[in-house]
Design an enzyme around this catalytic site. Structure first.
Site, mmCIF file in Angstrom:
data_model
loop_
_atom_site.group_PDB
_atom_site.id
_atom_site.type_symbol
_atom_site.label_atom_id
_atom_site.label_comp_id
_atom_site.label_asym_id
_atom_site.label_seq_id
_atom_site.Cartn_x
_atom_site.Cartn_y
_atom_site.Cartn_z
ATOM 1 N N GLU A 130 5.245 59.788 62.923
ATOM 2 C CA GLU A 130 4.573 58.543 63.299
ATOM 3 C C GLU A 130 5.533 57.364 63.469
ATOM 4 O OE1 GLU A 130 0.792 57.709 61.331
ATOM 5 O OE2 GLU A 130 0.845 59.675 60.358
ATOM 6 N N HIS A 213 -7.647 50.063 47.203
ATOM 7 C CA HIS A 213 -8.704 50.874 46.610
ATOM 8 C C HIS A 213 -8.347 51.209 45.170
ATOM 9 C CE1 HIS A 213 -10.338 52.723 50.603
ATOM 10 N NE2 HIS A 213 -10.985 51.630 50.254
ATOM 11 N N HIS A 222 -0.596 51.510 48.431
ATOM 12 C CA HIS A 222 -0.833 51.170 49.826
ATOM 13 C C HIS A 222 -1.946 50.131 49.905
ATOM 14 C CE1 HIS A 222 -3.516 54.536 48.830
ATOM 15 N NE2 HIS A 222 -4.349 54.065 49.727
#
Lengths: 282, 282
Positions: A130, A213, A222
């Site tokens: 990526e 989260h 993250h």
């Protein structure tokens, strides 16, 4: 053979046994959002329309759009382990209220005993995967991060904009590890993430929901960036923590996340749920 | 001519000037949910698939399904007045980060200058309205409250269970007013609210999302109880605050909500948004 596991409103997840091999795959099907510029085309094309209801000034039709104007996104996990399959099965969900003691006695040993691979995160950080998708990078090993579009976002429209900031350092598992020491890193993510997104996509920081989260789905720190108007999965108060709030809490009390009880949802079939159950905490 | 007004994730609303007549129509387009029984057919049909990303065991494709397997619901309002059009126009929403100073200088004077009637709240507390709907009451004037089903919930199914606790005391406008003094009241709401709901509706506390809004839609302290599986409007992290978190924050620091900056969303046409804009805070 196909087992249909999970069909939420516009998303579908299937379990497919590939022929003869006994190897499972998880296939998630999602109808993608409309693309604004294609709508005039859509309305000009001849298509089958079926009148459903007509009442006063209101009527409803069902239209069958041509293939090039409808699109389904398929995410395939292959080969999929039982753990991957369980992750997508629909299950009863309960809230856990985890004290710091619970974290140390139940959650942390559980995380440490797991061997959920986060190789894909390291592949991105090391530019092995990526690399062409990176929107912004701060290369600092302690206070730097990489910002990439989330795989859930096809980048065709801004309505469901979704990017992820992956921090370079590998020693922060989650919110629970954060102290005032991490403030420079967190402030970089907040500030540079907003700047990179307005520059690349034109969406201002005031229209971004920027959050962590807890529990995260993988234990490498993250941060989620989603369009404010997008009802992103996991953006509810029982799982999401605004990065700006996290920064303020740490600035007020470095040990805030080692003191406060935290709430999170767990599916009844998740192993961590069973650990809390065994400890008499559910 | 077509003006595109509103394109949320999977729903689209258009303003169409019909030829020559100058008469508007509102057209709302929605991709309908997958039908579980059609999915095996969908996967068996030959269709165009385009590989998007491949990383480790994950890959994503874009599929173009045949017309009979994709479907769009079109709702047409014709002729549409300006009011119909405004109703469906998407309003821009921005996040405000309100410091305590901002609260004192901008928000509080704004609230005090408003004359939002909350007579309907007093009617419930005084049993002049909805008395037969009360699920639980603690009559204590300082630490008591009334629990009623929210008007949005028809009580026909538990999936979208929604109740509201209205406190008896009338001097708490919102989260911003709370201090450790209010802990007995807040603990009563949390504990007795859960007990009353499991007793009446059979839904355990671990399946309830119990939270306050900031900004609230009316300035008399109230607490929302919604089914955890229900994606209730206003349950996102940018507006909701879990009552259990509020209690813990106040127990740690009585002045927590008079210190911390708070984030909330405002539509660009809301008067409070204009106040923040005038103060150069947007």
């Amino acid at each position: 053979m196909i087992w249909c596991l999970w069909v939420p409103a516009r998303c579908s997840c299937l379990r497919i046994g590939l022929s003869g091999e006994g190897t499972d795959a998880v296939v998630i099907l999602e109808k993608t959002p409309f693309q604004e510029e294609k709508i005039p085309d859509l309305l000009k094309k001849p298509m089958h329309a079926e009148l459903q209801v007509h009442n006063d000034i209101y009527c409803t039709f069902y239209l069958s759009p041509p293939p090039e104007l409808s699109e389904i996104k398929a995410t395939v996990v292959y080969p999929a382990t039982e753990k991957h399959i369980q992750k997508y099965l629909r299950q009863e969900v309960h809230l856990i209220r985890e004290t710091w003691q619970d974290y140390k006695n139940i959650t942390l040993p559980f995380i440490q005993a797991q061997s959920f691979s986060i190789q894909w995160v390291y592949n991105i950080l090391e530019k092995k995967a990526e690399a062409d998708r990176i929107v912004h990078e701060n290369p600092d090993p302690s206070n730097g991060f990489v910002l990439v579009p989330d795989l859930k976002w096809n980048q065709n429209q801004l309505d469901d904009l979704y990017l992820i900031a992956l921090v370079h350092r590998r020693d922060i598992k989650s919110l629970r590890d954060l102290t005032a020491e991490h403030l420079p890193l967190l402030r970089n993510v907040l500030q540079e993430g907003k700047e990179a997104i307005v520059k690349r996509f034109g969406v201002p920081g005031s229209q971004l929901r920027i959050y962590l989260h807890y529990q995260p789905s993988y234990y490498h720190l993250h941060v989620h960036f989603t369009a404010l108007g997008y009802d992103a999965p996991g953006s509810s108060v029982e799982r999401a923590h605004l990065l700006a709030d996290v920064i303020d809490n740490l600035a007020m009390d470095s040990m805030y996340y080692q003191k406060r009880a935290l709430t999170f949802p767990l599916r009844a079939d998740e192993p961590l749920f069973k650990k809390f159950q065994e400890a008499g905490k559910v």
